[in-house]
Design an enzyme around this catalytic site. Structure first.
Site, mmCIF file in Angstrom:
data_model
loop_
_atom_site.group_PDB
_atom_site.id
_atom_site.type_symbol
_atom_site.label_atom_id
_atom_site.label_comp_id
_atom_site.label_asym_id
_atom_site.label_seq_id
_atom_site.Cartn_x
_atom_site.Cartn_y
_atom_site.Cartn_z
ATOM 1 N N HIS A 111 0.782 -1.242 0.000
ATOM 2 C CA HIS A 111 0.000 0.000 0.000
ATOM 3 C C HIS A 111 0.813 1.290 0.000
ATOM 4 O O HIS A 111 0.235 2.358 0.052
ATOM 5 C CB HIS A 111 -1.008 -0.020 1.161
ATOM 6 C CG HIS A 111 -0.380 -0.020 2.529
ATOM 7 N ND1 HIS A 111 -1.052 0.378 3.655
ATOM 8 C CD2 HIS A 111 0.860 -0.374 2.938
ATOM 9 C CE1 HIS A 111 -0.258 0.264 4.706
ATOM 10 N NE2 HIS A 111 0.902 -0.197 4.296
ATOM 11 N N HIS A 112 2.157 1.191 -0.061
ATOM 12 C CA HIS A 112 2.960 2.419 -0.169
ATOM 13 C C HIS A 112 3.373 2.716 -1.607
ATOM 14 O O HIS A 112 4.045 3.707 -1.869
ATOM 15 C CB HIS A 112 4.221 2.332 0.695
ATOM 16 C CG HIS A 112 3.939 2.135 2.148
ATOM 17 N ND1 HIS A 112 3.100 2.965 2.859
ATOM 18 C CD2 HIS A 112 4.358 1.183 3.017
ATOM 19 C CE1 HIS A 112 3.030 2.535 4.121
ATOM 20 N NE2 HIS A 112 3.770 1.452 4.230
ATOM 21 N N CYS A 113 2.982 1.851 -2.546
ATOM 22 C CA CYS A 113 3.386 2.057 -3.937
ATOM 23 C C CYS A 113 2.232 2.661 -4.716
ATOM 24 O O CYS A 113 1.087 2.204 -4.606
ATOM 25 C CB CYS A 113 3.783 0.720 -4.559
ATOM 26 S SG CYS A 113 4.460 0.895 -6.217
ATOM 27 N N ASN A 169 -0.432 5.256 1.752
ATOM 28 C CA ASN A 169 -0.329 6.434 0.884
ATOM 29 C C ASN A 169 -0.281 6.108 -0.611
ATOM 30 O O ASN A 169 -0.572 6.976 -1.438
ATOM 31 C CB ASN A 169 0.888 7.279 1.278
ATOM 32 C CG ASN A 169 2.201 6.511 1.165
ATOM 33 O OD1 ASN A 169 2.262 5.306 1.418
ATOM 34 N ND2 ASN A 169 3.263 7.207 0.800
#
Length: 355
Positions: free
Chosen positions: A141-143, A185
Site C-alpha cells: 500500500h505504499h506504492c 499512501n
C-alpha cells in the site's frame, strides 16, 4: 483491454485462497537484513495445511503479473526504474541489493513481488465471483503508479481495483479498508480524485510514511496514538468500518489486513494482541458479508516471526464462524452480528484455540 491470464477461471473446486511458493523471498540470507519475515506467506499456508483447512490442489495458484498487466496502473518510466538495482534497494530497504546485478534482483526480489501482485489481481475477480477471496500475500500500500517505497514495489491494491473497473461489468465502486499500522499512501495517491473509491485508513499517526498530501484522499481517517490497545482499537475499527459501509455501498471491499499492529512490532508502534487481530478481521468480514459486499483480503505488513501463525488463526476463525462459505450474494450462515461488547470480552479472555 489487453488479454490477461490473471482473469482465467481457476478450477471450480478451489477455495478462493491465492498463493504461490514463488511469493517467498529467499536469497543468501539477504532477506534477513529487513525486519520483514520474507518467508511469512509460505508459513501461513503450512499452518492452514496442518489444520487440514486446505491442500495444495485446493488453493488458487498465483501467476506473475506481466509488464502489460502492470501498465494498467504503472508508468513505463517507473517500471524502467526498477531495472536499476539501487532503486530496488531503496524501495525494499535492503541496502546490499544495490550491489547485485539487476537480473538477480529481478529474479530473487521483484519476481516474488510481481507474483504476489498477480495474486491480488486474481483474488479481486475471485472475490466478486465467490463473495470473498484471500491473497496470502500482497497489500503493497505504499506504492503508487510512479513511485515505490516501504517494501512496496508494485501497486497491487490499485491494480486489483482498476482491473475490476475495466473488466467486470457491474463493478464501479470500491471501498478500501486499510488497517495496516502504516498509512496506505500509495492507493491514496492513485485514487486521490476518484469518486468511485472510498478509503478508510486507521494507522499510527507518528510513523512512516506521514504523507500529508495522500491523507487528503482518506474519507475516514483514524489516527492512532503510540501503544493503542485492543479495546480502544476494536471499538474504533468497529465504529468506522460500519460507518464507512453505511456511507458508501461498494461493489468490492479491499481489506488491507496488516499484522504490524501486533504488540511488539518494531515498526508499527501499536499494542494489539493476537486475539485482537483475529477479532479485527472478524469485524471486517462480518460487516462485509452481512451487506453482501464481496471482500478481498490481502496480508500486507507484519514484521514478527509470530505473525504467520496469527494470520492462519484468523483465517481458521473466519472459517469456523461460517464467514468463508456460501455463494456470492448469499449472506454467510454465521453472519449474525454478535455485539461489540461480546467480541471485546472474547478478545480480553483470549480465545481458547489461539496460540
Amino acid at each position: 483491454p489487453h488479454r490477461t491470464e490473471l482473469y482465467e477461471d481457476p478450477p471450480s473446486g478451489c477455495w478462493p485462497i491465492v498463493y504461490s511458493p514463488d511469493y517467498n523471498i529467499t536469497f543468501m540470507g539477504l532477506e534477513k537484513l529487513h525486519p520483514f519475515d520474507a518467508g511469512k506467506w509460505g508459513k501461513v499456508i503450512n499452518f492452514l495445511k496442518e489444520e487440514k483447512l486446505i491442500a495444495d490442489d485446493l488453493i488458487v495458484q498465483a501467476r506473475e503479473a506481466t509488464d502489460e498487466d502492470l501498465l494498467v496502473v504503472h508508468t513505463r518510466r517507473y517500471l524502467n526504474k526498477l531495472k536499476w538495482s539501487f532503486v530496488v534497494a531503496t524501495i525494499t530497504e535492503i541496502p546490499p541489493v544495490a550491489f547485485l546485478p539487476n537480473f538477480v534482483v529481478q529474479r530473487k526480489v521483484l519476481k516474488p513481488l510481481r507474483t504476489q501482485t498477480g495474486g491480488t489481481i486474481m483474488a479481486g475477480k475471485l472475490a466478486v465471483d465467490r463473495g470473498w477471496a484471500i491473497n496470502v500475500g500482497g497489500g503493497f500500500h505504499h506504492c503508487c503508479s510512479d513511485k515505490g517505497g516501504g517494501f512496496c514495489a508494485y501497486a497491487d491494491i490499485t491494480l486489483a481495483i482498476k482491473f475490476l473497473f475495466e473488466r467486470v461489468p457491474g463493478v464501479s465502486k470500491a471501498t478500501i479498508i486499510d488497517l495496516d499500522a502504516h498509512q496506505g499512501n500509495g492507493h491514496e495517491r492513485d485514487f486521490m480524485d476518484d469518486p468511485r473509491v472510498y478509503i478508510m485508513d486507521a494507522y499510527n499517526r507518528y510513523i512512516y510514511p506521514g504523507d500529508g498530501f495522500a491523507k487528503r484522499a482518506i474519507k475516514r481517517r483514524v489516527e492512532l496514538e503510540w501503544g493503542t490497545e485492543d479495546t480502544e482499537y476494536l471499538q474504533k475499527v468497529h465504529t468506522h468500518v460500519e460507518g464507512a459501509l453505511n456511507e458508501f455501498k461498494p461493489d468490492i471491499l479491499v481489506y488491507n489486513a496488516g499484522t504490524d499492529i501486533l504488540d511488539g512490532d518494531p515498526l508499527g508502534g501499536l499494542a494489539i494482541s493476537p486475539q485482537g487481530i483475529v477479532k479485527r478481521d472478524e469485524l471486517v468480514f462480518r460487516a462485509a458479508r452481512r451487506r453482501r459486499v464481496p471482500v478481498l483480503m490481502v496480508t500486507s505488513g507484519g514484521y514478527q516471526k509470530r505473525t504467520a501463525r496469527i494470520i492462519a488463526d484468523s483465517i481458521l476463525n473466519l472459517h469456523g464462524l461460517g464467514l468463508l462459505d456460501s455463494s456470492p450474494g448469499q449472506p454467510a450462515p454465521g453472519a449474525a452480528q454478535p455485539s461489540l461488547e461480546h467480541m471485546l470480552r472474547d478478545s480480553a479472555k483470549g480465545l481458547g484455540n489461539l496460540s
